[in-house]
Design an enzyme around this catalytic site. Structure first.
Site, PDB file in Angstrom:
ATOM      1  N   GLU A 130       0.847  -1.207   0.000  1.00 45.43           N
ATOM      2  CA  GLU A 130       0.000   0.000   0.000  1.00 45.43           C
ATOM      3  C   GLU A 130       0.878   1.252   0.000  1.00 45.43           C
ATOM      4  O   GLU A 130       0.613   2.215  -0.705  1.00 45.43           O
ATOM      5  CB  GLU A 130      -0.932  -0.018   1.220  1.00 45.43           C
ATOM      6  CG  GLU A 130      -1.979  -1.106   1.089  1.00 45.43           C
ATOM      7  CD  GLU A 130      -2.827  -1.274   2.338  1.00 45.43           C
ATOM      8  OE1 GLU A 130      -2.264  -1.538   3.404  1.00 45.43           O
ATOM      9  OE2 GLU A 130      -4.053  -1.113   2.230  1.00 45.43           O
TER      10      GLU A 130
ATOM     11  N   GLU B  62      -3.584  -9.713   3.520  1.00 46.38           N
ATOM     12  CA  GLU B  62      -4.345  -9.460   4.756  1.00 46.38           C
ATOM     13  C   GLU B  62      -5.450 -10.472   5.012  1.00 46.38           C
ATOM     14  O   GLU B  62      -5.696 -10.840   6.158  1.00 46.38           O
ATOM     15  CB  GLU B  62      -4.956  -8.044   4.724  1.00 46.38           C
ATOM     16  CG  GLU B  62      -3.949  -6.915   4.903  1.00 46.38           C
ATOM     17  CD  GLU B  62      -3.338  -6.435   3.598  1.00 46.38           C
ATOM     18  OE1 GLU B  62      -3.399  -7.181   2.598  1.00 46.38           O
ATOM     19  OE2 GLU B  62      -2.781  -5.326   3.570  1.00 46.38           O
TER      20      GLU B  62
HETATM   21  N1  3HC Z   1       4.397  -7.799  11.629  1.00 43.17           N
HETATM   22  C1  3HC Z   1       5.077  -8.225  12.712  1.00 43.17           C
HETATM   23  N2  3HC Z   1       5.961  -9.229  12.680  1.00 43.17           N
HETATM   24  C2  3HC Z   1       6.161  -9.831  11.507  1.00 43.17           C
HETATM   25  C3  3HC Z   1       5.483  -9.444  10.343  1.00 43.17           C
HETATM   26  C4  3HC Z   1       4.571  -8.371  10.424  1.00 43.17           C
HETATM   27  N3  3HC Z   1       3.912  -7.925   9.349  1.00 43.17           N
HETATM   28  N4  3HC Z   1       5.881 -10.240   9.323  1.00 43.17           N
HETATM   29  C5  3HC Z   1       6.778 -11.093   9.848  1.00 43.17           C
HETATM   30  N5  3HC Z   1       6.952 -10.837  11.162  1.00 43.17           N
HETATM   31  C6  3HC Z   1       7.891 -11.498  12.086  1.00 43.17           C
HETATM   32  C7  3HC Z   1       7.593 -12.968  12.266  1.00 43.17           C
HETATM   33  O1  3HC Z   1       6.654 -13.172  13.289  1.00 43.17           O
HETATM   34  C8  3HC Z   1       8.965 -13.506  12.629  1.00 43.17           C
HETATM   35  O2  3HC Z   1       9.177 -13.192  13.981  1.00 43.17           O
HETATM   36  P1  3HC Z   1      10.081 -14.163  14.889  1.00 43.17           P
HETATM   37  O3  3HC Z   1      11.415 -14.214  14.245  1.00 43.17           O
HETATM   38  O4  3HC Z   1      10.057 -13.510  16.215  1.00 43.17           O
HETATM   39  O5  3HC Z   1       9.387 -15.489  14.872  1.00 43.17           O
HETATM   40  C9  3HC Z   1       9.917 -12.628  11.811  1.00 43.17           C
HETATM   41  O6  3HC Z   1       9.171 -11.452  11.474  1.00 43.17           O
HETATM   42  C10 3HC Z   1      10.382 -13.265  10.522  1.00 43.17           C
HETATM   43  O7  3HC Z   1       9.241 -13.736   9.814  1.00 43.17           O
HETATM   44  P2  3HC Z   1       9.210 -15.157   9.098  1.00 43.17           P
HETATM   45  O8  3HC Z   1       9.747 -16.187  10.019  1.00 43.17           O
HETATM   46  O9  3HC Z   1       7.850 -15.339   8.562  1.00 43.17           O
HETATM   47  O10 3HC Z   1      10.271 -14.920   7.947  1.00 43.17           O
HETATM   48  P3  3HC Z   1      10.231 -15.422   6.445  1.00 43.17           P
HETATM   49  O11 3HC Z   1      11.468 -14.888   5.814  1.00 43.17           O
HETATM   50  O12 3HC Z   1       9.982 -16.897   6.393  1.00 43.17           O
HETATM   51  O13 3HC Z   1       8.975 -14.721   5.755  1.00 43.17           O
HETATM   52  C11 3HC Z   1       7.516 -12.910   5.156  1.00 43.17           C
HETATM   53  C12 3HC Z   1       8.934 -13.341   5.595  1.00 43.17           C
HETATM   54  C13 3HC Z   1       7.207 -13.538   3.780  1.00 43.17           C
HETATM   55  C14 3HC Z   1       7.472 -11.429   5.068  1.00 43.17           C
HETATM   56  C15 3HC Z   1       6.489 -13.451   6.181  1.00 43.17           C
HETATM   57  O14 3HC Z   1       6.926 -13.100   7.475  1.00 43.17           O
HETATM   58  C16 3HC Z   1       5.114 -12.898   6.041  1.00 43.17           C
HETATM   59  O15 3HC Z   1       4.368 -13.354   5.186  1.00 43.17           O
HETATM   60  N6  3HC Z   1       4.737 -11.936   6.894  1.00 43.17           N
HETATM   61  C17 3HC Z   1       3.390 -11.448   7.019  1.00 43.17           C
HETATM   62  C18 3HC Z   1       2.982 -10.603   5.860  1.00 43.17           C
HETATM   63  C19 3HC Z   1       1.606 -10.056   6.090  1.00 43.17           C
HETATM   64  O16 3HC Z   1       0.662 -10.755   6.403  1.00 43.17           O
HETATM   65  N7  3HC Z   1       1.469  -8.750   5.909  1.00 43.17           N
HETATM   66  C20 3HC Z   1       0.238  -8.058   6.088  1.00 43.17           C
HETATM   67  C21 3HC Z   1       0.188  -7.476   7.449  1.00 43.17           C
HETATM   68  S1  3HC Z   1      -1.351  -6.717   7.789  1.00 43.17           S
HETATM   69  C22 3HC Z   1      -1.261  -5.206   7.017  1.00 43.17           C
HETATM   70  O17 3HC Z   1      -0.275  -4.888   6.434  1.00 43.17           O
HETATM   71  C23 3HC Z   1      -2.462  -4.372   7.166  1.00 43.17           C
HETATM   72  C24 3HC Z   1      -2.409  -3.161   6.297  1.00 43.17           C
HETATM   73  O18 3HC Z   1      -3.245  -3.335   5.208  1.00 43.17           O
HETATM   74  C25 3HC Z   1      -2.814  -1.944   7.040  1.00 43.17           C
END
Ligand code: 3HC
Ligand code: NAI
Length: 727
Positions: free
Chosen positions: A122, A142
Site C-alpha cells: 500500500e 491481509e
Molecule cells: N508484523 C510483525 N511481525 C512480523 C510481520 C509483520 N507484518 N511479518 C513477519 N513478522 C515477524 C515474524 O513473526 C517472525 O518473527 P520471529 O522471528 O520472532 O518469529 C519474523 O518477522 C520473521 O518472519 P518469518 O519467520 O515469517 O520470515 P520469512 O522470511 O519466512 O517470511 C515474510 C517473511 C514472507 C514477510 C512473512 O513473514 C510474512 O508473510 N509476513 C506477514 C505478511 C503479512 O501478512 N502482511 C500483512 C500485514 S497486515 C497489514 O499490512 C495491514 C495493512 O493493510 C494496514
C-alpha cells in the site's frame, strides 16, 4: 555505504542523500528488522522524513527503500492484538502518510526487494513510481489474517492493475512476482544488480515527467478498457470472485469483505472507497476469525522455538538421506526430500516392491505436471535425485536415514539394528511410525540419542505437517536439526512427546469415536459429516475415515483390544463395516458408497444397518442436533488435548493448534481446537464436558487441567505464556 547528510530521524528510518555530484536525490531507508514491519514509530519516522524532503528545494527526487532482507512485510501484526485487547487505540493508521507521500511535489520512487506485502505494498502504491528486483514479491495477504487491506490498498490496487487482478489479489491474498507486476503496471521497471543505484538512476530519468498520483489514476490501457472496468464486466468479475470465495475460503468473512471494498472502488470516489475500507477493516479486525488467524500466523512461528533447546544449539549437517520402505509413506517422503534438492537413497525389500514404489512416485509427479503444478524439467531433475536400491550399501554415506516400513515393532527394531550397523556415527536415525514407541525402537541401536520420530502425514508430499517425536534420549542437536530441516522441506515441524498416537492421532481417536457414537445413537452419517463440514472442517469424520481406510483403525483396535477397559463403551459400527469388507474408498464402500471417481454417495442401507445394530445393542435412538454433533466431536478433541498438555506430550496449546490446522483440516479461522475452546470460554466447555460425563460415562471424564483453568477463569493461550515465562 550511504553518506548521512541529514541527521537520522531515528534508527528506524534514515534519511540520506545520494553520493553523486548533484546530491539531489533523497534516500529514505526503513530499517526495522527483521522484516521492516510498519510499526507506529516507523510510520512517524517516514512522515517526518517526507516532510523534510518536501521542504528542501535542493532535492529533486526521493527514493524509498528497505534495509536488510526485505522491503516491508506490512503493518506490524503485533499491534493488532494490542488494539483488539484495548491496550492501544486504533489511530488513523497509514492512510494519512500515504496521502502525504502521494502529494509530494517531486517524484517518490519506491525500490522493492524481498516482499512488499500488505501495508508495504500500500505504501509502495502511494509512491509515484515503483522499481523492483526481479525476484521481489508483491501482495495483499491481509485476508489470510482475517482482515482486509486497511490503507487504501483496495482502492489503489485496481487503479494500477485493473479490477480483476485487484480483486483476486485482495480476496485470495497470494503474492505476485515482480515480473508479473511489471506486466500489470504495478511496477515500472525491474532493476538487475544494485537496487538503490538503479532506483536513483530511474528517479533521474523520470524527474522531468509530470507526477501521477495513483489515487487519481484511471487511464485507459491498451485494449481501450479502463482499469476500473465497465459495469457489465465488473458485475461478472465480482460474482465469480464471490463464488470462488464461498468454495475456496469457505466460512471466512474477510475475502467477502475484500471483494465488497474492491467493488466499491468501481462505484465510489477514492475517499468514499477508503471510508468503506476503514469500516470493514475495523469489523474484520475485531472479529474472532481475525484473532484466530493471527494466532495461527504467530503460532506457526512459535512452534519452531523449543523452550529447552537454545537457538544456538549446534546443527548437524544433513545434505543427503536414505529412506527405507518405498510404500505409501516412504515414496512420498522420498519426493519431499527430492523436491527440496536432497539426494535420496530409496531402499526396498524386493524388486517388485521397489518397482511399485518408483512407479507410484512417477505417477504422482506426472499428475502434478498434468495439473500444471510442476514442470517436466523440475520432475526430471527430482527423479534423478532418487536412487533406488535393494541393499544397505552406501548407507554409510548419508546424513540421515528415515524408516517407513510396515507398522510392527519387531520389524522396526530389526531395521534400526541394521541402520545402527551401517550408518556413520553422527547420522540421524528417524522413524515414520505413527503409533509405536520411539524409545523402544531406539533401544535396538547403540545410539538412542541419534534416534527420533519424523511423523509425516499422508500424502507426505502434500501435507504440511511434520510431527517430530522426541524420544527420552533424542539429543538436542538431533531435535534442533530436524526442526530446522522441516523448514527446508517446506513443512511445519512441531515437536511432540512419545506416546501412542503422539498428539494428532491420539486426539483424533476420541473425535472419531464420538462421531461413531453419534451415528450409533441415531444421527445419520451424512448429518454428522455435514455438521462438522459446516463448522469448517475440510471433511466430515466419516468421510475422512473412508479416505484413510477404515481397516487401518480396525487392525490397530484388534491389536490393542486387550488394553481396553472392560465395561467402557466402545464404538462398534466401523468394525462391523470392516467385517463386511467395507474398508472405505479403497473397496468402493465404507460409510458411503463411491463411484468410479471416488465421489461419496450416501448409502441409506448403512444408516439402516447401524440403526439395527444399535437397537440390538440397546442404544436408544433419538434426534441429534448439529450443535450437539459439533460439541461432542470438537470437545472430545479439546479434552484429550488438555490431557496431552498436562502430560507434557505437547509443550504448548499452540503446538496442538498448529498440528490440527496443518494436518487435520481444522478451520484456520477458528485457530485450532485449543484456541477455539478459549474462544467459546473454558467454563462453558468444561460444563458441557461434565454433562457429557454424566450422560455418557467415564470416557468423558473432564481433564484436570481443563477443570483447573475453567475454575480459575484462565485460557489455554495464557498457559502458553505461563510456560514460555517458565522456560
Ligand atoms: N508484523 C510483525 N511481525 C512480523 C510481520 C509483520 N507484518 N511479518 C513477519 N513478522 C515477524 C515474524 O513473526 C517472525 O518473527 P520471529 O522471528 O520472532 O518469529 C519474523 O518477522 C520473521 O518472519 P518469518 O519467520 O515469517 O520470515 P520469512 O522470511 O519466512 O517470511 C515474510 C517473511 C514472507 C514477510 C512473512 O513473514 C510474512 O508473510 N509476513 C506477514 C505478511 C503479512 O501478512 N502482511 C500483512 C500485514 S497486515 C497489514 O499490512 C495491514 C495493512 O493493510 C494496514
Ligand atoms: P506401506 O505398506 O505402504 O509401505 C511399507 C513398505 O515397506 C512396503 O513397500 C514394504 O515392501 C517395505 N518394507 C518392508 N520391509 C522392508 C525392509 N526390510 N526394507 C525395505 N523396505 C521394507 O506402509 P505405509 O502406509 O507407507 O506406512 C509406513 C510407515 O508409515 C508405518 O510405520 C506407518 O504406521 C507410518 N505412517 C503411515 C501413514 C499412512 O497414512 N499410510 C501416515 C503416517 C505414518
Amino acid at each position: 555505504m550511504l553518506e548521512r547528510e541529514f541527521s537520522a530521524m531515528d534508527d528506524l528510518v534514515q534519511l540520506t542523500r545520494d553520493k553523486d555530484k548533484d546530491k539531489d536525490v533523497a534516500i529514505i531507508t526503513i530499517n526495522n528488522p527483521p522484516v521492516n514491519a510498519l510499526s507506529p514509530s516507523v510510520v512517524q519516522g517516514i512522515a517526518r522524513a517526507i516532510e523534510q524532503v518536501s521542504k528542501d528545494d535542493a532535492i529533486k527526487a526521493v527514493v524509498l527503500i528497505g534495509a536488510g532482507r526485505t522491503f516491508i512485510a506490512g503493518a506490524d501484526i503485533k499491534e493488532f492484538g494490542k488494539i483488539t485487547s484495548g491496550k492501544a487505540q486504533r489511530g488513523a493508521g497509514l492512510l494519512p502518510l500515504l496521502l502525504q507521500i502521494e502529494d509530494v511535489r517531486k517524484p517518490v520512487v519506491v525500490a522493492i526487494h524481498g516482499s512488499a506485502f500488505g501495508g508495504g505494498l500500500e505504501l509502495a502504491m502511494a509512491g509515484h513510481y515503483r522499481v523492483a528486483v526481479p525476484n521481489a514479491q508483491l501482495g495483499q495477504p491481509e485476508v489470510k489474517l482475517g482482515i482486509i487491506p486497511g490503507a487504501g490498498g483496495t482502492q489503489r490496487l485496481p487503479r494500477l492493475v485493473g479490477v480483476a487482478k485487484a480483486v483476486e489479489m485482495c480476496a485470495e491474498g497470494n503474492p505476485i512476482t515482480a515480473q508479473e507486476a511489471l506486466k500489470l503496471g504495478l511496477v515500472d521497471q525491474l532493476i538487475e544488480g544494485d537496487l538503490l543505484a538503479g532506483a536513483i538512476a530511474f528517479s533521474r530519468d523520470i524527474a522531468a515527467k509530470p507526477l501521477r498520483k495513483t489515487r487519481e489514476r484511471n487511464e485507459r490501457v491498451r485494449n481501450e478498457k479502463e482499469k476500473l472496468g465497465v459495469p457489465e464486466q465488473n458485475a461478472s468479475i465480482f460474482a465469480a470472485a464471490r463464488e470462488k470465495a464461498h468454495t475456496k475460503q469457505r466460512g471466512m468473512m474477510s475475502p467477502l469483505a475484500a471483494i465488497d471494498v474492491v467493488e466499491a472502488a468501481t462505484r465510489l470516489s477514492f475517499e468514499e472507497g477508503c471510508q468503506l475500507e476503514q469500516k470493514l477493516f475495523g469489523e474484520c479486525l475485531f472479529s474472532d476469525q481475525s484473532k484466530a488467524l493471527i494466532h495461527a500466523f504467530f503460532g506457526e512461528r512459535e512452534v519452531a522455538k523449543i523452550p529447552d533447546i537454545p537457538k544456538e544449539t549446534a546443527l548437524l549437517p544433513v545434505d543427503s538421506v536414505a529412506v527405507v520402505g518405498a510404500g505409501t509413506m516412504g515414496g512420498g517422503i522420498a519426493m519431499v526430500f527430492a523436491n527440496a534438492g536432497f539426494p535420496v537413497l530409496l531402499k526396498e525389500a524386493d524388486q517388485p516392491a521397489l518397482d511399485r514404489g518408483l512407479a507410484t512416485i512417477q505417477k504422482n509427479y506426472q499428475s502434478s505436471v498434468k495439473r500444471g503444478r510442476l514442470t517436466q524439467q523440475f520432475v526430471d531433475e527430482r527423479l534423478q535425485l532418487i536412487k533406488p536400491t535393494l541393499s544397505y550399501n552406501d548407507f554409510d554415506k548419508v546424513d540421515m536415514a528415515i524408516e517407513a516400513v510396515f507398522e510392527g515393532m519387531a520389524l522396526k527394531k530389526e531395521i534400526f539394528g541394521q541402520l545402527d550397523r551401517v550408518c556413520r556415527p553422527g547420522a540421524i536415525l528417524a522413524s515414520n511410525t505413527s503409533t509405536l514407541d520411539i524409545d523402544e525402537i531406539a533401544s535396538a541401536t547403540s545410539r538412542p540419542d541419534a534416534v527420533i520420530g519424523t511423523h509425516f502425514f499422508s500424502p507426505a508430499n502434500i501435507m504440511r505437517l511434520l510431527e517430530i517425536v522426541r524420544g527420552k534420549a533424542s539429543s538436542k542437536e538431533v531435535i534442533a536439526t530436524c526442526m530446522q530441516l522441516s523448514k527446508k522441506l517446506a513443512k511445519v515441524g512441531v515437536l511432540v512427546g512419545n506416546c501412542r498416537g503422539f498428539v494428532g492421532n491420539r486426539m483424533f481417536g476420541p473425535y472419531r469415536r464420538e462421531a461413531q457414537f453419534l451415528v450409533e445413537e441415531g444421527a445419520s452419517i451424512e448429518s454428522v459429516d455435514k455438521a462438522l463440514f459446516d463448522f469448517g472442517m475440510a471433511m466430515g469424520p466419516m468421510a475422512t475415515g473412508d479416505l484413510a481406510g477404515l481397516d487401518v483403525g480396525w487392525r490397530i483396535r484388534k491389536e490393542y483390544r486387550h488394553l481396553e477397559k472392560r465395561g467402557v463403551r466402545q464404538p462398534f459400527a466401523e468394525d462391523r463395516l470392516c467385517e463386511l469388507g467395507r474398508y472405505g474408498q479403497k473397496t468402493g464402500a465404507g460409510w458411503y458408497k463411491y463411484d468410479e471417481n471416488r465421489r461419496p454417495i450416501p448409502d441409506p442401507e448403512v444408516n439402516e444397518m447401524v440403526r439395527g445394530w444399535a437397537r440390538a445393542a440397546g442404544i436408544a435412538q433419538r434426534n441429534i442436533s448439529s450443535e450437539e454433533i459439533v460439541e461432542r466431536c470438537i470437545y472430545a478433541l479439546v479434552n484429550e488435548g488438555a490431557r496431552i498438555l498436562e502430560e507434557g506430550i505437547a509443550g504448548r496449546a499452540v503446538d496442538i493448534d498448529i498440528i490440527y490446522l496443518n494436518g487435520y483440516g481444522f478451520p484456520a479461522y477458528r485457530g485450532g481446537p485449543m484456541w477455539y475452546a478459549d474462544t467459546v470460554g473454558l467454563d462453558k466447555v468444561y460444563r458441557r464436558i461434565s454433562e457429557f460425563h454424566q450422560q455418557h460415562g467415564e470416557l468423558w471424564e473432564p481433564a484436570p487441567l481443563l477443570k483447573r483453568l475453567a475454575e480459575e477463569g484462565k485460557t489455554f493461550a495464557a498457559l502458553n505464556r505461563e510456560s514460555a515465562v517458565m522456560a
